[in-house]
Design a protein around this motif. Sequence first.
Motif, PDB file in Angstrom:
ATOM      1  N   GLY A 262      46.728 -31.838 -22.301  1.00 31.97           N
ATOM      2  CA  GLY A 262      47.123 -30.649 -21.566  1.00 31.97           C
ATOM      3  C   GLY A 262      47.855 -29.665 -22.460  1.00 31.97           C
ATOM      4  O   GLY A 262      47.780 -29.744 -23.691  1.00 31.97           O
ATOM      5  N   GLN A 263      48.569 -28.722 -21.844  1.00 30.75           N
ATOM      6  CA  GLN A 263      49.297 -27.721 -22.616  1.00 30.75           C
ATOM      7  C   GLN A 263      50.574 -28.332 -23.188  1.00 30.75           C
ATOM      8  O   GLN A 263      51.344 -28.978 -22.491  1.00 30.75           O
ATOM      9  CB  GLN A 263      49.650 -26.519 -21.745  1.00 30.75           C
ATOM     10  N   LEU A 264      50.786 -28.118 -24.492  1.00 30.24           N
ATOM     11  CA  LEU A 264      51.981 -28.635 -25.152  1.00 30.24           C
ATOM     12  C   LEU A 264      53.199 -27.801 -24.777  1.00 30.24           C
ATOM     13  O   LEU A 264      53.111 -26.577 -24.648  1.00 30.24           O
ATOM     14  CB  LEU A 264      51.803 -28.615 -26.667  1.00 30.24           C
ATOM     15  N   THR A 265      54.306 -28.461 -24.635  1.00 30.78           N
ATOM     16  CA  THR A 265      55.557 -27.757 -24.373  1.00 30.78           C
ATOM     17  C   THR A 265      56.121 -27.232 -25.685  1.00 30.78           C
ATOM     18  O   THR A 265      55.665 -27.597 -26.783  1.00 30.78           O
ATOM     19  CB  THR A 265      56.577 -28.693 -23.724  1.00 30.78           C
ATOM     20  N   ALA A 266      57.124 -26.396 -25.580  1.00 29.75           N
ATOM     21  CA  ALA A 266      57.777 -25.883 -26.785  1.00 29.75           C
ATOM     22  C   ALA A 266      58.387 -27.020 -27.599  1.00 29.75           C
ATOM     23  O   ALA A 266      58.353 -27.019 -28.834  1.00 29.75           O
ATOM     24  CB  ALA A 266      58.860 -24.870 -26.396  1.00 29.75           C
ATOM     25  N   GLU A 267      58.938 -28.036 -26.915  1.00 36.57           N
ATOM     26  CA  GLU A 267      59.524 -29.175 -27.612  1.00 36.57           C
ATOM     27  C   GLU A 267      58.468 -29.965 -28.369  1.00 36.57           C
ATOM     28  O   GLU A 267      58.691 -30.418 -29.496  1.00 36.57           O
ATOM     29  CB  GLU A 267      60.246 -30.098 -26.621  1.00 36.57           C
ATOM     30  N   ASP A 268      57.273 -30.114 -27.757  1.00 38.06           N
ATOM     31  CA  ASP A 268      56.189 -30.820 -28.432  1.00 38.06           C
ATOM     32  C   ASP A 268      55.736 -30.071 -29.677  1.00 38.06           C
ATOM     33  O   ASP A 268      55.454 -30.669 -30.719  1.00 38.06           O
ATOM     34  CB  ASP A 268      55.005 -30.997 -27.485  1.00 38.06           C
ATOM     35  N   LEU A 269      55.638 -28.753 -29.564  1.00 36.79           N
ATOM     36  CA  LEU A 269      55.243 -27.948 -30.714  1.00 36.79           C
ATOM     37  C   LEU A 269      56.260 -28.057 -31.842  1.00 36.79           C
ATOM     38  O   LEU A 269      55.899 -28.098 -33.020  1.00 36.79           O
ATOM     39  CB  LEU A 269      55.079 -26.480 -30.297  1.00 36.79           C
ATOM     40  N   GLU A 270      57.525 -28.114 -31.485  1.00 40.03           N
ATOM     41  CA  GLU A 270      58.557 -28.292 -32.502  1.00 40.03           C
ATOM     42  C   GLU A 270      58.414 -29.641 -33.194  1.00 40.03           C
ATOM     43  O   GLU A 270      58.582 -29.757 -34.410  1.00 40.03           O
ATOM     44  CB  GLU A 270      59.948 -28.179 -31.872  1.00 40.03           C
ATOM     45  N   LEU A 271      58.083 -30.692 -32.433  1.00 41.95           N
ATOM     46  CA  LEU A 271      57.902 -32.017 -33.024  1.00 41.95           C
ATOM     47  C   LEU A 271      56.681 -32.046 -33.947  1.00 41.95           C
ATOM     48  O   LEU A 271      56.723 -32.653 -35.030  1.00 41.95           O
ATOM     49  CB  LEU A 271      57.751 -33.070 -31.921  1.00 41.95           C
ATOM     50  N   LEU A 272      55.593 -31.407 -33.535  1.00 42.54           N
ATOM     51  CA  LEU A 272      54.420 -31.332 -34.406  1.00 42.54           C
ATOM     52  C   LEU A 272      54.737 -30.583 -35.687  1.00 42.54           C
ATOM     53  O   LEU A 272      54.282 -30.953 -36.781  1.00 42.54           O
ATOM     54  CB  LEU A 272      53.259 -30.655 -33.675  1.00 42.54           C
ATOM     55  N   HIS A 273      55.509 -29.532 -35.564  1.00 38.57           N
ATOM     56  CA  HIS A 273      55.917 -28.771 -36.755  1.00 38.57           C
ATOM     57  C   HIS A 273      56.785 -29.639 -37.661  1.00 38.57           C
ATOM     58  O   HIS A 273      56.639 -29.608 -38.894  1.00 38.57           O
ATOM     59  CB  HIS A 273      56.683 -27.520 -36.335  1.00 38.57           C
ATOM     60  N   HIS A 274      57.651 -30.436 -37.064  1.00 40.49           N
ATOM     61  CA  HIS A 274      58.506 -31.320 -37.861  1.00 40.49           C
ATOM     62  C   HIS A 274      57.656 -32.365 -38.584  1.00 40.49           C
ATOM     63  O   HIS A 274      57.927 -32.704 -39.744  1.00 40.49           O
ATOM     64  CB  HIS A 274      59.531 -32.005 -36.963  1.00 40.49           C
ATOM     65  N   TYR A 275      56.611 -32.859 -37.909  1.00 39.16           N
ATOM     66  CA  TYR A 275      55.726 -33.824 -38.565  1.00 39.16           C
ATOM     67  C   TYR A 275      55.043 -33.190 -39.779  1.00 39.16           C
ATOM     68  O   TYR A 275      54.988 -33.778 -40.851  1.00 39.16           O
ATOM     69  CB  TYR A 275      54.668 -34.350 -37.586  1.00 39.16           C
ATOM     70  N   LYS A 276      54.510 -31.975 -39.586  1.00 37.43           N
ATOM     71  CA  LYS A 276      53.748 -31.333 -40.656  1.00 37.43           C
ATOM     72  C   LYS A 276      54.617 -30.901 -41.829  1.00 37.43           C
ATOM     73  O   LYS A 276      54.124 -30.752 -42.948  1.00 37.43           O
ATOM     74  CB  LYS A 276      52.985 -30.113 -40.116  1.00 37.43           C
ATOM     75  N   THR A 277      55.881 -30.694 -41.599  1.00 37.34           N
ATOM     76  CA  THR A 277      56.759 -30.217 -42.676  1.00 37.34           C
ATOM     77  C   THR A 277      57.621 -31.315 -43.283  1.00 37.34           C
ATOM     78  O   THR A 277      58.134 -31.137 -44.387  1.00 37.34           O
ATOM     79  CB  THR A 277      57.690 -29.102 -42.161  1.00 37.34           C
TER      80      THR A 277
END
Length: 503
Positions: free
Chosen positions: A105-120
């Motif tokens: 489904g649609q990712l929340t802002a918190e999920d997007l932050e976690l994905l960004h943390h994974y990638k960085t």
Amino acid sequence: MARRSAGFVSKKPHRKSRGGCLTCKRKKVKCDEAQPACGYCALRSLDCEYPTEMKSRSPSTSSESTTSTEQLATVAIASHNQVEFNDLTYQIPNWIFPAAYTSTGQLTAEDLELLHHYKTSTWQTFAVRGDASIYVIHREIVPQLSISHSCLLYALLSIAAWHRNLVQPSKLLESKAFLYRQKTFSTYAKELQNITSDNYETILVTGTFLLALTPPPDGNTEQHEYLDWIYSLLKLSEGLRILVGLQWSRGIEKLSVYPLICRELRSLPPPPLISHPAMQTRAGPLGTTPDHPNPASTYDLPHVLPFAGYVFLPPPLMALLDGILHPEGTRLDLDANTLVPVFYVLSPIFLSLYYYHRSPDYNVRVMVFTSFLMPEFLALVKAKEPRALVLMTWFFVLADLLPKGWWVNAQIEFVMKALGWAVRERGEGRVLVAIEGAERIFRTSQLYGQERAAESIFYDWEGVEWDEGPRKAEEWELGLLIDLSLVDDNSFGFGGVDLDTSV
């Protein structure tokens, strides 16, 4: 020609408007909404009045779009002046994130932050091999695969939350890590029920992350709980080995994620010739597929075939192996067929460390070690058989020499204590000598660093010098190049020269 009266004004086209002054509305004409007086009223010297909501607009603003632009600019400047963007506690507003839709489904802002943390950041704790292909897989390919496969997405979110919680402790992050971990296992179980070419790579990658999603016990828990944790990791590795075996003989190297599961990065030179009875013993068929318990033979060139059955192990492990192969009296060792192959799995790891020191090839061989272990050996570990636990102790000592980003490094100290406790409960003789040798190397790593610990493995190893390994490897590789050049010359009718290229 028709005469126009003085009060007649030709109508000009006006833009459509839902507002307008009261006069224009009463006359039913288009109003250009100019302020303080619209064009229709100004031309006729009429009083121009707007509804109350229109009067609230700033008279200095010519349009609604201009007002909005200026307001947003003011907010942006104020935010830039007030926010320290290096502050990890700063909460980014939800409206700044675009909508992102995934298999869950649609990712929340918190999920997007976690994905960004994974990638960085988080991905670097797994990419310890040191080669660019692994960096690309963890940083780019894995996040892309996760968008369309929920099990992998939940795994990334859980790992990212866990890793970020280490940097910035938070009950919210801790709960998210646990929640997504539970979802990972449940969705992964469903994926396993229908393995296809579309989800095979995702299942493999998720399988590698499950090792990190198996939480270790607390440092203050009982020793046996760490032994249970070790067994859980081995069972997960067994499952991953079975999955890899589905495609291993059908071109698995063509997969984009193959570098995550490959077992070696280079062929190794033959081991130095050392006089020891155990070194004349073969462990059975060597193979490249998970159907065989031993690693692929790296001594398969014609002029090194005589060394294919040799093992290369530190003196404490050689003595332990010798005791298994040559038991005292006429007593047969019923576990010999299960234990001996594991010594041969360890051999290339020590050989890679000797010839190329702490290199990406060494890292790969350590990380795939558990994928060679057969169910019979796992049963010995579960039963706390002392020699099986000694072999696991040496594995964790070798793992301690990996780059410190690896997720299991922080647990090795507790693992070593648990294994030492269990071995001393039932072990004796050569078993105790073998585990003491492993513990000595671990203490060296803690006191003097990984490089010194790696070198200390070869201190009491007769005929093997740490500094000579890279030189001998270079000579061996040069010999291969000379052999290839002779083959090329002969193919064009040139005569060859008989050279001794042995190391």
